[in-house]
Motif scaffolding. Structure first.
Motif, PDB file in Angstrom:
ATOM      1  N   GLY A 138      29.527  41.522  69.684  1.00  0.00           N
ATOM      2  CA  GLY A 138      28.808  40.244  69.743  1.00  0.00           C
ATOM      3  C   GLY A 138      29.667  39.059  70.131  1.00  0.00           C
ATOM      4  O   GLY A 138      29.265  37.908  69.963  1.00  0.00           O
TER       5      GLY A 138
ATOM      6  N   ARG B  42      31.860  37.202  83.936  1.00  0.00           N
ATOM      7  CA  ARG B  42      31.056  38.179  83.208  1.00  0.00           C
ATOM      8  C   ARG B  42      29.703  37.554  82.864  1.00  0.00           C
ATOM      9  O   ARG B  42      29.639  36.444  82.329  1.00  0.00           O
ATOM     10  CB  ARG B  42      31.771  38.601  81.932  1.00  0.00           C
TER      11      ARG B  42
ATOM     12  N   SER C 295      31.374  43.087  77.827  1.00  0.00           N
ATOM     13  CA  SER C 295      32.207  42.119  77.095  1.00  0.00           C
ATOM     14  C   SER C 295      33.510  42.763  76.648  1.00  0.00           C
ATOM     15  O   SER C 295      34.547  42.102  76.592  1.00  0.00           O
ATOM     16  CB  SER C 295      31.438  41.490  75.929  1.00  0.00           C
TER      17      SER C 295
END
Ligand SMILES: Nc1nc2c(ncn2[C@@H]2O[C@H](COP(=O)(O)OP(=O)(O)OP(=O)(O)O)[C@@H](O)[C@H]2O)c(=O)[nH]1
Ligand SMILES: [Mg+2]
Length: 982
Positions: free
Chosen positions: A756, A796, A594
């Motif tokens: 996150g 992703r 990420s």
């Protein structure tokens, strides 16, 4: 008559003596002299005739050749100011392409108040238009009663007022010329001898050779005579002159406004004048020709009038004083009378008045006061659509010219900045592209729209699609998932579709189970994301179109095709699709995927939407409380340790210092203790995320208090001892007070560092291409990717989205290359495997890698291994040997002393990197029989991520042009070919 007079009049007065010229004129007869004053007995019934003094009858002289300049320009009378101050005539002229209307034939000459417009009735009864080339002005300081009346100055004869609607062409007035305005006491101001160089304030227009030319003969040229101007101005004369809208006062159809938009100079007028000059058709009319303060500058530039009008937004309003359905100008007619409407104010004019009210329509069908104002958007769809009435009144060429002006003139264009597509206001070029495409949006008005450029679907923000326009237009921003406010969890080209669209898909035979993501192309063919085969074509089925019709959803028209070369339309689309290279980014948990994805967004300027930013803000704030909770937990531990230490000292009196209180440097006050206990309880219960974003405002003061607390700071200084605290926590904790505040807005860097931040389903994608600037900073050697047509899609995927044994990998079978991310630091970390057994994290990554490489759908895929967190590896290698991971048990680099000195401490990390790369290469070779590409990455550094993506694009290019590239070319770029002997 003479006989009767003779009976009444005892003495017949001789007629006034005529000049020598008249001697010998046989036709002249004294007997027919009239106007002899009656001096006999008065009778009320006898009509009295006032004598006329021939010498006092104003006469017009023929136009002197000097006033006819070589270009046969013609002076045009402009409104006369009411003040009496004499002024030298002023003339300014400049280029202009405004249409003007000229009369044909001598009798139709009329003095014009504008350089731009006029109307004339030709022999065929149609109005004639000609185009002024330049404009000028002439000023004089007096005005005339009813001066607005048309002046018909016959050569060598009296100037006679003409009530014809025909408007004379423009002309150029020599500055030496003077127009004579004869005195006119009794409002019989029809007779006007205009003289340049005196009080008359005039504007003149130059005209080219054309029909206007002949009208010069009507103008009284007194270029060598001094001018006598009347001083008997009457109120309302100027207003009457202006009030071309009002047939009672004036027949002029001209406007300074028309010239305003076309010429750089107009007259201005004082406010009070303007106010008095409201036309009949308009509630508030900006004076067509405005007037100067006598003592101020003579020239007021058009910009001032124009900008004032626009900036004040004083859009003229139409007001009809007559009955319903009547013409706004002559007030005649009924509802069913055919009328033409002004596209700005909506005033409607009958065929008799339309040309007078609208002049020569340099901006299309606008009444003259409305020229220079934006159109009423409701009329936009009628732009350029000629009416029956205009066709009847004007000839084809003229109608065409007006319609062209209506469509193309700047003032009538949609303001591009008021059209937002996918959240971005359009530029002028984009608007032109959008409107000029084969299938442009219908009824485009200012507003917010979404546009799916792959399928061509177009709609208003937050609504269903309303049209399928040409696809592949480079307009607006990126399509957002929430663009149409869909809530179905089914996505088409990254947009969450609406319920209606879902019905439509179901009608097309697609049940949409499992919330699929589709790629829908412009021709209607669609496929599920990640699959390499077209599932069908939604427009092939009649049922779909029927459902669309029922649900008011758009269906494609014949024009719906990509904007571009028509001949190659299909090929173009195909090419476009082909050029979207898909990069599939995956890695085990915490491998940094990420971070790499977010970094790519920042590098390629793919913005985070406002919603995304808000979500990220809440995540960051929640994370902050989590970090604080970890610190508070650590504080408790440290406090306990300290106390234990103290008690030990009590037990061992030799080391006891004498203090017996239970406070340590890690002890906090009651208030903070209560907060700490509560926070830890919340964290243990797992409700942190649920409570904190909302409670931020309430608890922000505690964060500030905590941060200032010595015990908390002492704990913070020992944060490295807190395993639970991620490294990145420092970045946010340093700004804890700022971040905890409700007004906090995350910066790009904050977003990058935030943990996150990932889409709910762990799947996200972005499109990008390599802009030139980025390209240069990455690698100058390769330039083909500068071509914006080489588009890339970075997808992703979080490993949990792949399901057990990567069963959802099939969804992504059409990806071009797999970017597999491995954290270089995980060689000594342990995580629980699926059975709950602690396992080395590197081995877990290896396992995932094997699963993907050996997946049947990924057999022939290119793989690029991203060995991430290299910066951390450099640190870690100093502390933890690589052999901690059993897979790396034989890592035993031989580092020469010289080499070590030269490269310093990074050499070990370099060796470790090369070693790990080789391990994966060998593994890959064994599993697939292919070569694995490897790139060293530090996800937090933009250049590092940029280079890795660039490398991926090179690999794809290399695959396509296999013969042009060699293995060495590539390995010299970023592929660190491992050298185990080094
Ligand atoms: N120092 C350093 N930290 C990194 C780097 N790449 C990622 N991180 C940090 O590593 C942590 C995990 O990275 P993520 O990008 O969230 O990893 P992920 O693959 O998305 O893992 P999930 O959290 O399971 O989604 C974050 O705190 C990142 O800031 C790097 O190159 N250098
Ligand atoms: Mg993450």
């Amino acid at each position: 008559m003479a006989g009767i007079l003779r009976k009444f009049l005892p003495v017949v007065q001789p007629s006034p003596k005529r000049g020598d010229d008249d001697v010998g004129n046989d036709t002249y007869n004294d007997e027919y002299s009239f106007a002899i004053e009656y001096s006999g007995p008065v009778s009320n019934n006898i009509p009295r005739v006032l004598p006329i003094v021939f010498d006092q009858i104003p006469v017009a002289a023929p136009v002197a050749s000097s006033s006819l300049s070589s270009d046969s320009s013609l002076p045009v009378v402009q409104p006369i100011v009411r003040h009496n101050r004499l002024k030298e005539p002023k003339l300014s002229s400049e280029s202009l392409n405004a249409p003007c209307v000229s009369g044909e034939g001598e009798s139709s000459t009329r003095v014009d108040s504008s350089d731009a417009l006029g109307s004339a009735t030709g022999a065929d009864g149609k109005f004639k238009l000609c185009y002024g080339i330049s404009s000028g002005k002439l000023e004089c300081s007096d005005d005339q009663d009813n001066l607005s009346e048309i002046l018909d100055c016959k050569a060598g004869d009296e100037c006679i007022p003409v009530e014809s609607e025909v408007v004379g062409g423009s002309g150029k007035l020599e500055s030496s010329s003077k127009l004579k305005c004869p005195d006119d006491q009794d409002n019989s101001s029809e007779i006007l001898d205009c003289t340049a160089g005196d009080e008359c304030m005039l504007t003149v227009s130059e005209v080219g050779e054309g029909s206007c030319k002949q009208e010069t003969s009507h103008c009284h040229d007194t270029s060598h005579d001094d001018v006598e101007l009347p001083n008997n101005s009457q109120e309302g004369a100027v207003a009457g002159f202006h009030d071309y809208m009002n047939p009672a006062n004036s027949e002029s159809t001209e406007s300074g406004l028309s010239s305003r938009s076309l010429s750089s100079e107009v007259f201005s007028c004082k406010e009070e004048y303007c106010n008095n000059e409201e036309s009949r058709g308009h509630v508030k009319k900006l004076s067509a020709v405005t007037f100067l303060e006598p003592d101020t500058s003579d020239t007021v530039y058009e910009e001032s009038v124009y900008s004032e009008a626009e900036s004040n937004n004083v859009k003229p309003k139409a007001e009809r004083n007559g009955k319903k359905g009547s013409c706004y100008r002559c007030l005649k007619g009924i509802q069913f009378t055919v009328k033409e409407a002004c596209i700005v104010c909506g005033a409607k004019y009958c065929s008799n008045c339309v040309v007078r009210a609208m002049g020569s329509m340099p901006e299309g069908r606008k009444c003259v006061p409305c020229i220079g104002f934006r159109i009423d958007e409701a009329n936009r769809r009628n732009l350029g659509k000629s009416s029956w009435m205009l066709k009847r009144l004007l000839n084809d060429m003229e109608v065409k010219q007006i319609m062209k002006a209506e469509i193309s003139c700047l003032m009538n264009q949609l303001p591009p900045e008021q059209v937002c597509v996918n959240g971005e206001p359009l530029s002028q070029n984009q608007l032109v592209m959008l409107q000029g495409c084969p299938n442009p949006p219908k009824k485009l008005t200012p507003g917010n729209y979404w546009y799916d450029k792959v399928s061509g679907l177009w709609g208003k923000d937050g609504y269903n699609p309303c049209q399928i326009i040409s696809s592949q237009l480079e307009v607006g921003g990126h399509l957002k998932a929430e663009a149409s406010n869909g809530n179905t969890n089914v996505y088409v080209n990254n947009r969450q579709i609406t319920r209606k669209e879902l019905y439509m898909l179901k009608a097309a035979g697609e049940q949409c189970e499992g919330y699929p993501h589709f790629w829908l192309s412009a021709d209607g063919s669609y496929q599920e994301e990640g699959q390499n085969h077209v599932k069908g074509n939604i427009w092939d089925k009649k049922r779909t179109k029927l459902v669309c019709a029922l649900l008011s959803l758009p269906t494609p028209t014949d024009n719906t095709r990509p904007c571009g070369d028509d001949v190659n339309a299909i090929g173009y689309n195909y090419l476009e699709l082909k050029k979207l290279h898909k990069l599939f980014l995956v890695g085990d948990k915490k491998s940094g995927t990420s971070t790499i994805y977010k970094q790519a967004k920042l590098i390629f300027n793919v913005p985070f939407s406002e919603d995304e930013r808000q979500n990220i803000k809440l995540i960051i704030q929640s994370n902050l409380y989590r970090y604080i909770a970890i610190l508070l937990e650590g504080r408790e531990r440290f406090e306990e340790e300290s106390l234990t230490e103290k008690w030990k000292q009590v037990v061992d009196p030799s080391s006891y210092s004498g203090q017996s209180d239970e406070k340590t440097m890690y002890s906090i006050g009651q208030r903070l203790k209560a907060f700490s206990d509560w926070l830890l309880k919340v964290m243990v219960s797992g409700n942190l995320e649920a409570i904190f974003p909302a409670a931020t405002r309430e608890y922000a003061p505690f964060v500030e208090e905590l941060w200032k607390d010595m015990a908390f700071q002492a704990t913070y200084n020992r944060r490295n001892e807190l395993d639970m605290l991620p490294r990145v926590a420092t970045y946010f904790l340093e700004r804890a007070v700022e971040i905890s505040r409700p007004i906090y807005e995350p910066s790009d860097m904050d977003i990058l560092y935030a943990e996150g931040v990932t889409s709910s389903n762990g799947l996200c994608s972005m499109e990008f291409s390599f802009p030139k600037s980025t390209q240069e900073s990455f690698a100058d050697a390769y330039t083909d990717q500068n071509n914006p047509l080489f588009r890339y899609q970075l997808i992703r995927v979080h490993p949990r989205s792949l399901g057990e044994n990567c069963k959802w990998l099939e969804m992504f079978e059409d990806v071009d290359i797999v970017l597999f991310s491995v954290s270089l630091t995980e060689y000594d970390e342990l995580v629980e495997d699926s059975n709950g057994n602690p396992t080395n994290k590197m081995l877990m990554s290896k396992q995932l890698f094997e699963s993907i490489v050996t997946h049947p759908r990924f057999n022939e895929k290119d793989f690029l291994l991203l060995l991430n967190k290299y910066d951390l590896l450099e640190e870690k290698m100093e502390q933890v040997p690589l052999t901690k991971c059993e897979w790396f048990h034989d890592f035993n680099p031989v580092i020469s002393i010289n080499y070590s000195r030269r490269t310093g401490k990074t050499s070990l990390a370099q060796y470790a990197f090369h070693y790990i790369a080789v391990k994966f290469k060998i593994l890959f070779q064994d599993l697939s029989g292919h070569k694995l590409f490897v790139s060293q990455v530090t996800g937090l550094e933009p250049d590092s991520v940029g280079e890795a993506l660039k490398y991926a694009s090179e690999i794809l290019k290399w695959e396509e042009e296999e013969h042009s590239y060699t293995h060495n070319d590539l390995s010299s770029f970023t592929d660190y070919e491992p050298n185990s002997s080094a």
